[in-house]
Design a protein around this motif. Sequence first.
Motif, mmCIF file in Angstrom:
data_model
loop_
_atom_site.group_PDB
_atom_site.id
_atom_site.type_symbol
_atom_site.label_atom_id
_atom_site.label_comp_id
_atom_site.label_asym_id
_atom_site.label_seq_id
_atom_site.Cartn_x
_atom_site.Cartn_y
_atom_site.Cartn_z
ATOM 1 N N GLN A 146 0.846 -1.188 0.000
ATOM 2 C CA GLN A 146 0.000 0.000 0.000
ATOM 3 C C GLN A 146 0.883 1.241 0.000
ATOM 4 N N PHE A 147 0.347 2.331 -0.540
ATOM 5 C CA PHE A 147 1.050 3.607 -0.573
ATOM 6 C C PHE A 147 0.268 4.640 0.230
ATOM 7 N N ALA A 148 0.980 5.650 0.726
ATOM 8 C CA ALA A 148 0.338 6.760 1.433
ATOM 9 C C ALA A 148 1.081 8.044 1.101
ATOM 10 N N CYS A 149 0.303 9.107 0.893
ATOM 11 C CA CYS A 149 0.899 10.410 0.580
ATOM 12 C C CYS A 149 -0.010 11.508 1.117
ATOM 13 N N ARG A 150 0.535 12.299 2.027
ATOM 14 C CA ARG A 150 -0.173 13.451 2.596
ATOM 15 C C ARG A 150 -1.569 13.068 3.088
ATOM 16 N N GLY A 151 -1.615 11.962 3.814
ATOM 17 C CA GLY A 151 -2.854 11.528 4.441
ATOM 18 C C GLY A 151 -3.764 10.696 3.571
ATOM 19 N N GLU A 152 -3.444 10.531 2.283
ATOM 20 C CA GLU A 152 -4.268 9.736 1.376
ATOM 21 C C GLU A 152 -3.621 8.372 1.152
ATOM 22 N N THR A 153 -4.379 7.304 1.377
ATOM 23 C CA THR A 153 -3.851 5.948 1.211
ATOM 24 C C THR A 153 -4.421 5.310 -0.053
ATOM 25 N N SER A 154 -3.603 4.494 -0.674
ATOM 26 C CA SER A 154 -4.003 3.802 -1.898
ATOM 27 C C SER A 154 -4.805 2.556 -1.565
ATOM 28 N N PRO A 155 -5.420 1.928 -2.572
ATOM 29 C CA PRO A 155 -5.940 0.572 -2.365
ATOM 30 C C PRO A 155 -4.792 -0.358 -1.972
ATOM 31 N N ILE A 156 -5.128 -1.511 -1.471
ATOM 32 C CA ILE A 156 -4.135 -2.517 -1.086
ATOM 33 C C ILE A 156 -3.973 -3.496 -2.236
ATOM 34 N N GLY A 157 -2.751 -3.759 -2.630
ATOM 35 C CA GLY A 157 -2.467 -4.681 -3.715
ATOM 36 C C GLY A 157 -1.929 -6.000 -3.214
ATOM 37 N N ARG A 158 -2.142 -7.033 -4.011
ATOM 38 C CA ARG A 158 -1.597 -8.366 -3.729
ATOM 39 C C ARG A 158 -0.464 -8.639 -4.709
ATOM 40 N N THR A 159 0.630 -9.209 -4.213
ATOM 41 C CA THR A 159 1.720 -9.601 -5.089
ATOM 42 C C THR A 159 2.321 -10.900 -4.577
ATOM 43 N N LYS A 160 3.306 -11.415 -5.305
ATOM 44 C CA LYS A 160 3.904 -12.693 -4.924
ATOM 45 C C LYS A 160 5.326 -12.754 -5.453
ATOM 46 N N THR A 161 6.244 -13.188 -4.601
ATOM 47 C CA THR A 161 7.622 -13.349 -5.029
ATOM 48 C C THR A 161 7.798 -14.661 -5.788
ATOM 49 N N ALA A 162 8.857 -14.728 -6.578
ATOM 50 C CA ALA A 162 9.186 -15.955 -7.298
ATOM 51 C C ALA A 162 9.767 -16.985 -6.342
ATOM 52 N N PRO A 163 9.625 -18.266 -6.657
ATOM 53 C CA PRO A 163 10.311 -19.294 -5.863
ATOM 54 C C PRO A 163 11.826 -19.122 -5.992
ATOM 55 N N ALA A 164 12.552 -19.654 -5.028
ATOM 56 C CA ALA A 164 14.007 -19.591 -5.077
ATOM 57 C C ALA A 164 14.528 -20.372 -6.280
#
Length: 741
Positions: A136-154
């Motif tokens: 999530q991001f935040a700037c001057r009191g405004e927050t973004s939607p929450i995103g889902r992500t995933k890292t690659a396997p080793a």
Amino acid sequence: MRPTDLPEIDTTAQNRRTFMQRTGGVSLAAVLGLSTSASAMVDDDGNFESDPYTLGIASGDPLPDSVIIWTRLAPNPLEADGAMPSETFSVEWTVATDEGMSDIVNTGTAIAEPDHAHTIHVDADGLEPATEYYYQFACRGETSPIGRTKTAPAAGASVDAFQFGFASCNRWVDGHYTAFGQMAEDELDLIVHLGDYIYEYGIDVSESPREKSLPQEYKKETTDLDTYRLRYGLYKSDPNLRAAHASAPWLVTRDDHEVDNNWAGNVPQDPDKQSTEAFIQRRAAALKAYYEHLPFRMDQKPDDASQKLYRYYEFGDLLDFNVLDTRLYRSDQACDDVFNKVDCAERFEEDRTILGDAQEEWLLENLSATETTWNVLANQLPFATMDFKQGPEEGFRTEQWDGYVPEQNLVKTAFEEDANNPVVITGDFHSHWANTLISAKDGSSEPVGAEFVGTSISSGGNGTDMDDFGRYVVTENDNVEYYNNQRGYVRCTVTPDNWTTEFQVLEYVDEPGAPMRTDATVELTAGQPGIPDDNPLILADSIAVGNGKNGTAELTGRWLETGLSGAAMTVTISDPEIATITGVTVADPFSISETDVASDGASADIRFADVEKNAQSVVGGTDTRLATLDIRGQSAGTADIEVSVDRLDDDSGTALVANTELGVVIVGPPPVTGSDEPTDPDGDGHFEDVNGNGRVDYDDIQLLFDNFDDDSVALNKAAYDFNENGKLEYDDIVTLYSEVN
């Protein structure tokens, strides 16, 4: 009534996720037209007076220990500067292991600069391999939607399964991005975009089903940085595209329309209309805007008019992706860039290239050194040899790999001699294809790999299941196994033993909310290159009928590539107390037929013959109607429609082994939730009392909204099609709301 703003996606609303993505991420208030457009500006103190995250968030280029997360501050996406002042903004970013953002694993601050359209690319590192994260991001009191992500396997880690989707060609003016909403719902391990993320043409909204007016700047072709930024602002403001970006990490490569149609290296589409110098300036602007708006690593940041877009990503021991760039380094198209050129000797010239020397060497080294089970080429243009000329002459499209035969053969040889189970995934063509890749050795017909070409998200409009072009191309090319000309995307599930490709298609894109279906499924087996021959498939529709009312279900055949001369089969309703068969009509092509419906309606025997050979060469995954079943609902509930094939003969009379797929009949409609069946208070065939409590009120609207994509609703179109346009869409909720009020 339609929403007038660009509503924010609530990615944390798990109980509403399916419908939110089906309708483009809008809230119930927006569906009912209760929200208003906010003015986009920053006040004198530098604080936002409206949502600065109108273009959403994104992640991409995942490694085992890091992923790129992205956003852009743009209160008004239809202004080149996003309605942002010419000053820097500090943006806080957070990565957590939970969707509630309570278990934080990394955080920091990035600077959004006006020179880069207030975009940020954060390399969020220190992460664990093969792990789902939220950001999530935040700037001057405004927050973004929450995103889902995933890292690659080793690297080298054992991976049991990996699911990704790929897409291309999202021309905004041609239709809605419903397929992106479905991709978001799938919550994939990875999304691959293969080019034509935007289109550079001027937009004529009078010809668009989008029903949206645009500023004058959008009517002209993109040629400079401001117009390219405007185009990304328009495209990325679509809620379905934002939802797809927020749902999974992306791997992205471009094709031509991100810059100029059919450009090649330093050559524009129309050299007589723009000089080389002017085109290179234009390309520099296009590449800058492209980088600004997608989740790339710093290595992909353009250097003026150049950008190193080809790159390699590995996912444990299971599969790797060689992401290609077939535009920046290519020789100009052969023989005047013709679609089906006959006798084009230029295609065979050894000094012609589609990859360039450095990328070619890089790719061949990767294929020779790979240790993963599956090797993927993420590629812009069709790789398989494809004759597009109907009749005895052969004609080839010189823009794709067929226009660069020596390099095409070089890669085929690497597939045959070095690679492990090579699979090419491809965009560009606005249609689905499944192709076998044939050895480059003279006279050989041996398969060396497979190619899956994905259709467009929206480019080309609604399309059709089959057309004359697809029929003759599949018929005349033994290596081309399947074709569909509707919109959608491709979903792939990969294991150490098998690769399963599902071609997803939409019935329409000129309206939002079209149902998605799997048109064809192709399964590859490790160690067996090429597209396998599929057994014929006989399948029954899934339908819904009212209690005591009649409906029809189609019985269809698929993968009937050698035609169909006759068949005998039995269709059975698993529970005749729920529904019964009252009649059967055999399709017209079959000139001789006989049907016998059991006295209790529980089953029907069907026999037919095609003595006039009307059903020859049925192409690939195309559905061919065999018969129509008349079905009557007897009581509320669900029953299976089962098919048993006694005999199925191809056009030569040879018996075929057929698979079957059952359908479902839902009678009712059944309860949406709980135990009370919906009712039809005014007897008009529409079930306004959704919760079955004897009243029609706001609770019925909310219940329908929350469960709009459930089978209890989706398979009962007649019950909930309140605006009577033959489709289930969020406007039906608006109509019910109007009736209640």
